[in-house]
Design an enzyme around this catalytic site. Sequence first.
Site, PDB file in Angstrom:
ATOM      1  N   HIS A   1      23.301  30.922  38.985  1.00 34.67           N
ATOM      2  CA  HIS A   1      21.966  30.540  38.401  1.00 34.67           C
ATOM      3  C   HIS A   1      22.324  29.960  36.975  1.00 34.67           C
ATOM      4  O   HIS A   1      23.155  30.371  36.236  1.00 34.67           O
ATOM      5  CB  HIS A   1      21.009  31.541  38.339  1.00 34.67           C
ATOM      6  CG  HIS A   1      20.585  32.057  39.688  1.00 34.67           C
ATOM      7  ND1 HIS A   1      19.638  31.525  40.476  1.00 34.67           N
ATOM      8  CD2 HIS A   1      20.951  33.378  40.382  1.00 34.67           C
ATOM      9  CE1 HIS A   1      19.418  32.342  41.527  1.00 34.67           C
ATOM     10  NE2 HIS A   1      20.415  33.219  41.740  1.00 34.67           N
TER      11      HIS A   1
ATOM     12  N   ARG B   1      42.613  42.552  35.968  1.00 36.63           N
ATOM     13  CA  ARG B   1      44.005  42.094  35.212  1.00 36.63           C
ATOM     14  C   ARG B   1      44.903  42.575  36.252  1.00 36.63           C
ATOM     15  O   ARG B   1      44.670  43.530  37.038  1.00 36.63           O
ATOM     16  CB  ARG B   1      43.628  42.632  33.904  1.00 36.63           C
ATOM     17  CG  ARG B   1      43.767  44.072  33.847  1.00 36.63           C
ATOM     18  CD  ARG B   1      43.394  44.640  32.469  1.00 36.63           C
ATOM     19  NE  ARG B   1      43.965  46.021  32.312  1.00 36.63           N
ATOM     20  CZ  ARG B   1      42.629  47.060  32.666  1.00 36.63           C
ATOM     21  NH1 ARG B   1      41.590  46.303  33.111  1.00 36.63           N
ATOM     22  NH2 ARG B   1      43.015  48.301  32.689  1.00 36.63           N
TER      23      ARG B   1
ATOM     24  N   THR C   1      37.303  37.162  37.564  1.00 36.98           N
ATOM     25  CA  THR C   1      36.797  36.356  36.973  1.00 36.98           C
ATOM     26  C   THR C   1      37.611  34.809  36.633  1.00 36.98           C
ATOM     27  O   THR C   1      37.127  33.823  36.572  1.00 36.98           O
ATOM     28  CB  THR C   1      36.362  36.516  35.551  1.00 36.98           C
ATOM     29  OG1 THR C   1      37.571  36.740  34.817  1.00 36.98           O
ATOM     30  CG2 THR C   1      35.284  37.538  35.419  1.00 36.98           C
TER      31      THR C   1
ATOM     32  N   LYS D   1      50.040  45.512  38.311  1.00 35.49           N
ATOM     33  CA  LYS D   1      51.320  45.872  39.182  1.00 35.49           C
ATOM     34  C   LYS D   1      51.921  44.504  39.682  1.00 35.49           C
ATOM     35  O   LYS D   1      50.760  43.866  40.434  1.00 35.49           O
ATOM     36  CB  LYS D   1      51.231  47.019  40.036  1.00 35.49           C
ATOM     37  CG  LYS D   1      52.460  47.309  40.893  1.00 35.49           C
ATOM     38  CD  LYS D   1      52.128  48.570  41.770  1.00 35.49           C
ATOM     39  CE  LYS D   1      53.711  48.959  42.482  1.00 35.49           C
ATOM     40  NZ  LYS D   1      53.270  50.174  43.386  1.00 35.49           N
TER      41      LYS D   1
END
Length: 203
Positions: free
Chosen positions: A120, A183, A167, A186
């Site tokens: 939005h 993140r 993200t 491995k």
Amino acid sequence: MLKKTIKVIWTIPFFLFSILVWPFFYDKKYLHAPEFSSLQEKGWLWVPRDIWARLTRRQNVSIRWPVAPECVCGNNIEFPPEDVGYFQNNGGYFQTINGKITIGKGCKFANGVALITTNHDPYCIEKHVEGKDIVIGDYCWLGRNVTVLPGVTLGEHTIVGAGAIVTHSFPEGYLVLAGNPAREIKKLDPNCFPAQTESNKEN
């Protein structure tokens, strides 16, 4: 043997119903999914549940493949027809407003996975900002309640831990991701994966 016979007999009405309504709701190519390969498969039980939700709740009415009533799908999704089972998980959310989702072959999605191509507008929440496509590579595994945000690309054999929010992109693949924001935790050795033959692609 008796248990198998009972299961087949139980499935026959669902099979007949599915074949009857299929041309009105779904594209024929999705019948090639392994979940519809015999009377013992669970795909025939998906169809009545989906049709009931479409008729009573007006849910996923324009989608041309079977979708679980607990799953929400947008129209602009590209995926291998044999992997139609992607859309049978509880709480699945595949939003394609102003964007496209592309999913590779052989992926696994746990319950609650969300792929979102737009958000939005913070200055006018009645509107959406410009959408960005999402690409999920072959043989990815997204754990429970994973959220993938607009514009993300995940390379093949990417594993995302439960509850992670992705993200940004990890196009190189062969990684395990976790956290918020997700993140790398491995790297996976590409040489350790079995060859993907035609037989195990279908399983």
